[in-house]
Scaffold this active site. Structure first.
Site, PDB file in Angstrom:
ATOM      1  N   TYR A  84       2.906  -7.914  22.720  1.00 15.65           N
ATOM      2  CA  TYR A  84       4.010  -8.822  22.389  1.00 15.65           C
ATOM      3  C   TYR A  84       3.732 -10.220  22.938  1.00 15.65           C
ATOM      4  O   TYR A  84       3.996 -11.215  22.270  1.00 15.65           O
ATOM      5  CB  TYR A  84       5.339  -8.295  22.954  1.00 15.65           C
ATOM      6  CG  TYR A  84       6.513  -9.124  22.469  1.00 15.65           C
ATOM      7  CD1 TYR A  84       7.169  -8.783  21.288  1.00 15.65           C
ATOM      8  CD2 TYR A  84       6.914 -10.269  23.145  1.00 15.65           C
ATOM      9  CE1 TYR A  84       8.213  -9.556  20.805  1.00 15.65           C
ATOM     10  CE2 TYR A  84       7.949 -11.056  22.667  1.00 15.65           C
ATOM     11  CZ  TYR A  84       8.597 -10.689  21.495  1.00 15.65           C
ATOM     12  OH  TYR A  84       9.620 -11.463  21.013  1.00 15.65           O
ATOM     13  N   PHE A 136       7.061 -33.286  -0.297  1.00 19.12           N
ATOM     14  CA  PHE A 136       6.750 -31.917  -0.698  1.00 19.12           C
ATOM     15  C   PHE A 136       8.051 -31.119  -0.589  1.00 19.12           C
ATOM     16  O   PHE A 136       8.881 -31.387   0.287  1.00 19.12           O
ATOM     17  CB  PHE A 136       5.633 -31.277   0.150  1.00 19.12           C
ATOM     18  CG  PHE A 136       5.321 -29.902  -0.362  1.00 19.12           C
ATOM     19  CD1 PHE A 136       4.693 -29.743  -1.588  1.00 19.12           C
ATOM     20  CD2 PHE A 136       5.751 -28.771   0.312  1.00 19.12           C
ATOM     21  CE1 PHE A 136       4.480 -28.470  -2.119  1.00 19.12           C
ATOM     22  CE2 PHE A 136       5.531 -27.499  -0.211  1.00 19.12           C
ATOM     23  CZ  PHE A 136       4.894 -27.349  -1.427  1.00 19.12           C
ATOM     24  N   THR A 137       8.198 -30.131  -1.462  1.00 19.98           N
ATOM     25  CA  THR A 137       9.482 -29.425  -1.615  1.00 19.98           C
ATOM     26  C   THR A 137      10.047 -28.904  -0.290  1.00 19.98           C
ATOM     27  O   THR A 137      11.136 -29.295   0.130  1.00 19.98           O
ATOM     28  CB  THR A 137       9.306 -28.258  -2.606  1.00 19.98           C
ATOM     29  OG1 THR A 137       8.184 -27.471  -2.178  1.00 19.98           O
ATOM     30  CG2 THR A 137       9.039 -28.767  -4.019  1.00 19.98           C
ATOM     31  N   ASP A 227       0.846 -33.352   7.773  1.00 17.34           N
ATOM     32  CA  ASP A 227       0.808 -32.059   7.094  1.00 17.34           C
ATOM     33  C   ASP A 227      -0.663 -31.769   6.832  1.00 17.34           C
ATOM     34  O   ASP A 227      -1.269 -32.301   5.904  1.00 17.34           O
ATOM     35  CB  ASP A 227       1.611 -32.126   5.791  1.00 17.34           C
ATOM     36  CG  ASP A 227       1.667 -30.778   5.089  1.00 17.34           C
ATOM     37  OD1 ASP A 227       0.781 -29.936   5.350  1.00 17.34           O
ATOM     38  OD2 ASP A 227       2.580 -30.561   4.279  1.00 17.34           O
ATOM     39  N   LYS A 270      -3.478 -21.912   3.089  1.00 18.68           N
ATOM     40  CA  LYS A 270      -4.324 -22.728   2.207  1.00 18.68           C
ATOM     41  C   LYS A 270      -5.694 -22.909   2.869  1.00 18.68           C
ATOM     42  O   LYS A 270      -6.456 -21.964   2.954  1.00 18.68           O
ATOM     43  CB  LYS A 270      -3.641 -24.074   1.926  1.00 18.68           C
ATOM     44  CG  LYS A 270      -2.511 -23.988   0.892  1.00 18.68           C
ATOM     45  CD  LYS A 270      -1.232 -23.530   1.493  1.00 18.68           C
ATOM     46  CE  LYS A 270      -0.030 -23.851   0.645  1.00 18.68           C
ATOM     47  NZ  LYS A 270       1.203 -23.339   1.240  1.00 18.68           N
ATOM     48  N   ARG A 394       5.535 -28.454 -11.694  1.00 15.55           N
ATOM     49  CA  ARG A 394       5.690 -29.436 -10.618  1.00 15.55           C
ATOM     50  C   ARG A 394       6.246 -30.700 -11.269  1.00 15.55           C
ATOM     51  O   ARG A 394       5.566 -31.682 -11.482  1.00 15.55           O
ATOM     52  CB  ARG A 394       4.353 -29.756  -9.935  1.00 15.55           C
ATOM     53  CG  ARG A 394       3.759 -28.612  -9.137  1.00 15.55           C
ATOM     54  CD  ARG A 394       4.242 -28.490  -7.709  1.00 15.55           C
ATOM     55  NE  ARG A 394       5.489 -27.789  -7.489  1.00 15.55           N
ATOM     56  CZ  ARG A 394       5.784 -27.111  -6.378  1.00 15.55           C
ATOM     57  NH1 ARG A 394       4.911 -26.978  -5.418  1.00 15.55           N
ATOM     58  NH2 ARG A 394       6.958 -26.557  -6.210  1.00 15.55           N
ATOM     59  N   PHE A 461      13.174 -24.305  -8.133  1.00 12.85           N
ATOM     60  CA  PHE A 461      12.045 -23.907  -8.986  1.00 12.85           C
ATOM     61  C   PHE A 461      11.623 -22.465  -8.759  1.00 12.85           C
ATOM     62  O   PHE A 461      11.104 -21.817  -9.667  1.00 12.85           O
ATOM     63  CB  PHE A 461      10.845 -24.849  -8.767  1.00 12.85           C
ATOM     64  CG  PHE A 461      10.371 -24.903  -7.346  1.00 12.85           C
ATOM     65  CD1 PHE A 461      10.971 -25.749  -6.429  1.00 12.85           C
ATOM     66  CD2 PHE A 461       9.326 -24.092  -6.911  1.00 12.85           C
ATOM     67  CE1 PHE A 461      10.547 -25.787  -5.106  1.00 12.85           C
ATOM     68  CE2 PHE A 461       8.882 -24.129  -5.604  1.00 12.85           C
ATOM     69  CZ  PHE A 461       9.502 -24.978  -4.689  1.00 12.85           C
TER      70      PHE A 461
END
Ligand code: F0G
Length: 469
Positions: A84, A136-137, A227, A270, A394, A461
């Site tokens: 943990y 970005f969303t 980001d 990514k 998009r 979306f």
């Protein structure tokens, strides 16, 4: 010798690149019949997010969590320490982020938006502005939920799908300076910088731009958070296009770029080549302490942050692999291969082709479909109907509504994204994709738009439903 095709071999002036890996395990694909596609798309109400993966042939919905792990990463999964607290895999991850991205304090999170949530809550005071190089969303939503107001300060070229600007992700420093002069530096929470810029078509930020941004922000005491989700791909474009970087390794470019920022959040799904995971990293100890306190409320203890030990190990290995020059060249090279096929056939796409996806320009594709009839959503639906290939909208659906007026946000970019998973598909798959896009392009005049029949409150979306007009 006569048998050698004229185009092959160095003696004929052509040298090809190839993927720096070979395939050890395969997953069968299913060709979905035309009748199955019609009924599956109807059941999904024309939203490709609502399709079952079993009904998809080639899945280009996203490059998020869809990559193939290497044999080293799978071996690393067996070294998971599922304690943990204080898992050894956390320390491996922490060391990998410190070494390669250069930040001081690291927190694992379950994925990118977990990190966005924590950073937004700790670094934004309600009413503050958050300037950034295009929204970005999930990023913007977390900034808004924390009381911030996103302000787009990307260069004008980013909104023009035909502009060949080599760094369409750059911050317009003049606009940012004017915003700071008008509002005062105290009203700026931080600059939200993304490399590459997903919504602009995977477009990069130059090293020159981030360095000048650092100088400007230092002058006003404003922080920059990055980001870093596709920062390795951004570095590839710097190496390819920016004077002085042709011989600098990708890893060194990433380090140098990150050194101009105060911290970063990451969707490890990514660039970092894992199926799940993310991290948040900052240099400032006080901010770190706040984040470390909040993480136990929303993600988990600060040494696992919602991740299994084995997943942290795989991400630590993925960080090293994604910064190798051969890998990143073939990764972006495959995206560009698809982009070149479509360009040769005069299909309108965002130029130059970005790092993770080819973005079809749905406005130019369907000039007869107005934006409120969702041309990019329509295009994704048509592609699926033609071949079972799954893409993503998009455009206006992704842009959501203005929280104050309640109107649709009508972005200038109305795009359909063909997103390429990492190390998953071959060049032959890219050929099949290009041919399907060409087929629906040839019959574009007959295509009608869509009407939205159901609209969720957040990030619509993902779950919106449509019917054909
Ligand atoms: N930032 C960028 C630039 C992203 O592209 C994403 C996710 C996130 C943050 C959020 O990370 O998904 O791990 O929570 N993009 C995915 C996509 C969903 O398909 O582009 P996450």
């Amino acid at each position: 010798m006569d048998a050698i095709p004229q185009t092959m071999g160095p003696q004929f002036g052509r040298r090809s690149w190839a993927e720096p890996w070979k395939i050890k395990m395969v997953e069968p694909l299913r060709r979905v019949t035309a009748a199955e596609r019609v009924s599956a798309l109807r059941a999904a109400d024309y939203n490709t997010f609502l399709l079952k993966s079993d009904d998809v042939y080639i899945d280009l919905l996203t490059d998020s969590g869809t990559g193939a792990m290497s044999d080293r990463q799978w071996a690393g999964m067996m070294l998971g320490d599922e304690a943990y607290a204080g898992s050894r895999n956390f320390y491996r991850l922490e060391a990998a982020v410190r070494t390669h991205y250069g930040y001081a304090h690291i927190l694992p999170t379950h994925q990118g938006r977990g990190a966005e949530h924590l950073l937004s809550r700790c670094a934004i005071t309600p009413g503050q502005l958050v300037p950034g190089n295009m929204y970005f969303t999930t990023t913007r939503l977390h900034q808004e939920l924390a009381g911030g107001v996103f302000v787009d300060v990307i260069v004008e070229d980013a909104h023009d799908t035909t502009s060949l600007h080599p760094f369409k992700g750059n911050v317009d420093l003049g606009r940012l300076e004017a915003l700071i002069a008008k509002e005062g530096a105290n009203r700026i929470a931080y600059v939200s910088l993304a490399g590459t810029v997903n919504m602009a078509g995977g477009q990069p930020v130059s090293m020159e731009n981030v360095k000048a941004l650092r100088v400007l922000c230092d002058r006003h005491g404003v922080r920059i958070f990055l980001d870093a989700t596709r920062m390795a791909e951004n570095a590839y474009f710097i190496q390819e296009r920016e004077p002085g970087y042709a011989d600098v390794p990708i890893a060194a470019i990433v380090r140098e770029f990150c050194s101009c920022t105060d911290g970063a959040w990451m969707s490890g799904k990514k660039d970092n080549l894992v199926n799940i995971g993310g991290w948040l990293a900052v240099n400032d100890w006080t901010l770190y302490e706040e984040l470390r306190n909040l993480i136990v409320v929303y993600e988990g203890l600060h040494t696992y942050g919602g991740m299994a030990g084995r997943d942290m190990e795989a991400m630590a290995i993925g960080i090293e692999e994604c910064l190798q020059d051969d890998y990143i060249r073939s990764r972006v090279g495959q995206v560009h291969y698809l982009g070149e096929l479509l360009t040769d056939w005069n299909v309108p796409i965002v130029q130059p082709v970005g790092g993770h996806a080819v973005f079809l320009d749905a406005r130019a594709f369907y000039p007869h479909i107005p934006q409120h009839e969702f041309p990019a959503q329509t295009l994704a639906a048509e592609l699926y109907l033609d071949s079972g290939i799954r893409a993503m909208e998009r455009g206006v659906v992704s842009a959501g509504r203005n929280p104050e007026t309640g109107d649709h946000n009508f972005p200038r970019l109305e795009l359909t994204r063909l997103t390429i998973p990492r190390r998953v598909y071959t060049q032959a798959h890219m050929d099949v994709v290009a041919e399907s896009v060409k087929t629906i392009f040839d019959r574009r005049a007959e295509t009608r738009g869509l009407r939205m029949t159901y609209e969720p409150r957040y990030l619509r979306f993902f779950q919106a439903r449509f019917e054909r007009l």
